[in-house]
Design an enzyme around this catalytic site. Structure first.
Site, short mmCIF file in Angstrom:
data_model
loop_
_atom_site.label_atom_id
_atom_site.label_comp_id
_atom_site.label_asym_id
_atom_site.label_seq_id
_atom_site.Cartn_x
_atom_site.Cartn_y
_atom_site.Cartn_z
N HIS A 1 -10.07 3.02 -0.92
CA HIS A 1 -10.27 2.60 0.46
C HIS A 1 -11.08 1.31 0.44
O HIS A 1 -12.10 1.16 1.13
CB HIS A 1 -10.97 3.70 1.28
CG HIS A 1 -10.23 4.03 2.54
ND1 HIS A 1 -10.83 4.24 3.76
CD2 HIS A 1 -8.91 4.18 2.79
CE1 HIS A 1 -9.93 4.51 4.68
NE2 HIS A 1 -8.75 4.48 4.11
N HIS B 1 0.82 -1.21 0.00
CA HIS B 1 0.00 0.00 0.00
C HIS B 1 0.86 1.26 0.00
O HIS B 1 0.51 2.26 -0.64
CB HIS B 1 -0.92 -0.01 1.22
CG HIS B 1 -1.94 1.09 1.23
ND1 HIS B 1 -3.05 1.07 0.42
CD2 HIS B 1 -2.00 2.25 1.93
CE1 HIS B 1 -3.76 2.16 0.64
NE2 HIS B 1 -3.15 2.89 1.54
#
Length: 756
Positions: free
Chosen positions: A90, A44
């Site tokens: 998200h 990430h």
């Protein structure tokens, strides 16, 4: 603490990576240092599977001010005004806790924008969910999945609406799609855009040795710890136990943070600033130092905390929301504190800039972490992962379409085949009206919104100028699954076509690259193919990539999502008279089709309606696409076009029906079409087509313009009446009251979700 294989596994650090850490450190890391490496070297944060490929994207252009590498990309739109915009995912948090996952996704992208010194003026979102219709239920397990998908949809939409509405940013558009591949792995991609004067842009750099480092905003808690690591792994049935890794947001607090940050920036007190997003205090401190070639020393005893007994590990990895790290000009720390206290926000000097190029963390009088910034950023792993051929689908599905129409004829009768096909397509969740979604969003706050949700692109005005901005989010996941390279080309082209239909010249893109597990060679190949396709079209359009987000490991229980490279296209409208919408405007106008209809059914909504995803995606010819866009935009700028609508999912019949439907001040209006194509081609999804409406006296000029650009341009019908009537080769094949079609289209999504 002894570093065991089990501990490394909990931190998603391989044995090889751990050996690399020890080499860079020259020693064994402490527990806190291990946690810092785990988040900064996560997929990430580090993009370790994608960085070597992302560098091939086109990032240069006349309008570019700031490309990838900062909190948001920035382009110049003239007269000293710049636009900061970005999209981020998200996904994993929204699977675990839909409401807070989506809400904090909005909060995070808004902070990325105002960190650059820009005031957010628009937000959008690209959402993908699993099936929500009872018809998709096949057994008890799938019934539970459908129910959960519905709860995820409701939670995500409410989370987006509550946060954006409370913060005070208009949510002006986006897209919503449904497919089984997104069951239990929704995609929640949040986009935001802000305006800033060129001389007032700020960057996330810790410049000036000795300058104070100031923590501002909300207090630190234990929420969100290991959020970045969690977003870098596949999910399974135990994923719901990860709720503590999902942050909790407060939009009212973020609004105060926005105003305080902008005031401190305008006061000249700030040297650099960065959002504490993924990896929290860790990423903001080491990245700011790395960008400036400096170091940062912080004392965690000074960090405002809302929970007792927090360890250094917890504070460094917390992803509590609404926090910023500021490097202030020396001697201005009191001024910064006074500004933030005025807005009832914490502002505490927790450290200072050093010349060590290291992140040094002190807790309870002890150095608990001392790491070279480069070890966390530049030296993070970069993997050229193995790639296998991704077998792009080249099947001819025309026989399947013919067979399905024959079956449909046995159900509804020969005379009703195409009426029924159109009704079913308009009721399909991917095509049906998304009004139930966007009516929960405030799209008029700040009074800049010119084109409301529902048209091809959202449009907002730029106050103090004549300019307006158009923006669109696009990607067809089925196309990218069937052929990643061509699917990505089609996504960029459609996003550009949508802003052109609004009267805008495409300027630049941001992207959110949602993919499954990159450790599988075929998935890695699909990622590279998509990037190459995206790059080719962006170069041809002159739309550089300003930045974005990579989201990998989007799988649950080994089931991958479709490759989904979402494209956020920004366009500029120089004259407000050029703003165009998709709805037919007046009786008697002539309907003109720019582009050519072919038997392109691969990956189509029609085929999906029959339960199949198969075939070669629509053939894409780049010169034709460019010519269609130029023709449309020039005709709009010449005042020749009254409405323009991209022809995409569902094909020409759906595009015409959508152009008939009422929207805002426009009333429903019918149309009569006379075509020389086979009736089935009404639902083909050929690329590079735009439906426009034109006053009768302007048709010849549009056709002359199209001929100059060497594209097909055909007058196919007229606007008027209360019916949609379509004839193919002299035979009426569709005839329905527009109101009937519109009710079907507008009620389908609430009915599928079982909501009012």
């Amino acid at each position: 603490m002894q570093i065991t294989p089990e501990l490394l596994d909990q931190h998603n650090i391989s044995s090889d990576e751990y050996e690399r850490i020890k080499q860079l450190m020259g020693r064994e890391p402490s527990f806190t240092e291990l946690g810092i490496f785990s988040v900064m070297w996560s997929e990430h944060c580090s993009y370790k599977s994608s960085r070597i490929h992302l560098k091939n994207l086109p990032t240069e252009g006349d309008c570019m001010v700031q490309g990838p590498g900062e909190n948001a990309g920035i382009v110049d739109i003239g007269d000293g005004w710049c636009v900061a915009f970005k999209i981020e995912s998200h996904n994993h948090p929204s699977f675990i806790e839909p409401y807070q996952g989506a809400a904090t996704g909005v909060g995070g992208i808004l902070r990325d924008i105002f960190t650059m010194g820009a005031r957010p003026v628009a937000a959008m979102n690209s959402l993908r969910f699993g099936p929500i219709q009872d018809a998709d239920i096949k057994d008890e397990k799938s019934e539970e999945i459908v129910k959960r998908n519905r709860r995820i949809v409701a939670g995500v939409v409410k989370g987006i609406g509550d946060y954006g509405n409370s913060f005070g940013v208009p949510t002006v558009g986006g897209e919503v799609y449904f497919a089984d591949e997104y069951s239990l792995n929704p995609l929640v991609n949040a986009f935001a855009l802000g305006l800033v004067r060129r001389e007032q842009i700020f960057y996330g750099k810790a410049e000036g040795v000795g300058n104070p480092v100031i923590y501002v905003g909300a207090k630190t808690g234990r929420d969100g710890i290991h959020g970045a690591t969690m977003a870098s792994a596949e999910f399974d049935e135990a994923a719901l136990e990860k709720r503590p890794t999902v942050q909790v947001g407060d939009p009212f607090y973020e609004k105060l943070l926005l105003e305080a940050c902008l005031e401190a920036m305008r006061a000249g007190a700030i040297v650099g600033i960065q959002d504490m997003g993924a990896a929290g205090l860790t990423s903001s401190s080491c990245e700011m130092g790395a960008r400036a070639g400096t170091g940062i020393e912080i004392n965690l005893d000074l960090v405002p905390q809302r929970e007792t007994g927090m360890t250094a590990y917890e504070m460094m990895l917390s992803e509590s929301q609404e926090r910023m790290l500021i490097v202030a000009a020396r001697g201005h720390d009191r001024q910064v504190a006074e500004i933030f206290h005025k807005w009832d926000l914490d502002a505490v000097t927790i450290g200072h800039v050093t010349n060590t190029q290291r992140l040094c963390v002190i807790h309870q009088g002890q150095v608990v972490a001392d790491i070279p910034n480069s070890a966390l950023t530049d030296e993070a792993p970069k993997y050229n992962r193995p790639q296998n051929d991704y077998p792009s689908n080249t099947n001819d599905v025309t026989p399947k379409i013919a067979a399905r129409f024959e079956h449909l004829a046995s159900e509804v009768g020969e005379a009703n085949i195409y009426n029924e096909a159109l009704l079913r397509l308009l009721a399909a969740p991917n095509i049906a009206s998304k009004q139930w979604v966007y009516r929960q969003y405030d799209h008029m706050v700040r009074t800049n919104t010119t084109v409301l949700p529902g048209s091809d692109a959202a449009v907002i005005r730029v106050k103090e100028t004549r300019r307006a901005l158009a923006m669109s989010l696009d990607c067809n996941g089925r196309y990218c699954y069937l052929n990643p390279r061509e699917g990505a080309k089609l996504a960029v082209a459609e996003s550009a076509r949508n802003v052109v239909c609004s009267g805008a010249k495409p300027l630049a893109i941001t992207n959110c690259l949602n993919f499954p597990n990159p450790e599988r060679p075929e998935i890695m190949r699909s990622f590279v193919e998509a990037l190459e396709g995206m790059s080719e079209v962006c170069r041809a359009l002159g739309t550089p990539v300003t930045g974005g987000n990579v989201s990998m490991y989007n799988e649950t229980d080994g089931k991958p999502i479709y490759p989904t490279p979402t494209i956020g296209m920004l366009g500029l409208i120089e004259d407000p008279r050029h703003i165009t919408t998709q709805w037919f405007k007046a009786e008697g106008d002539v309907i003109v089709l720019l582009g050519e209809t072919k038997a392109d059914f691969g990956g189509s909504e029609l085929l999906s309606l029959f339960g199949e995803v198969d075939g070669a995606v629509p053939a894409f010819d780049l010169p034709t696409e460019l010519a269609v866009q130029k023709t449309c935009l020039e005709a709009i700028q010449m005042g020749l076009i009254r409405s323009a609508h991209d022809c995409s999912e569902g094909g020409l019949a759906v595009a015409i029906a959508e152009s008939c439907f009422s929207h805002n001040a426009h009333q429903s209006i019918g149309a009569t079409l006379n075509l020389t194509i086979a009736p089935s081609l009404l639902f083909a999804e050929s690329a590079s087509r735009i439906v426009v409406s034109v006053k009768p006296e302007n048709v010849a000029q549009v056709q002359t313009l199209a001929a100059a650009h060497q594209i097909q341009c055909e007058a196919i019908g007229t606007v008027g009446g209360a019916m949609l009537t379509i004839s193919c080769n002299g035979e009426v094949v569709v005839t329905q009251p527009v109101k009937t079609l519109e009710v079907t289209w507008s009620s389908a999504l609430p009915n599928a979700l079982d909501v009012k």
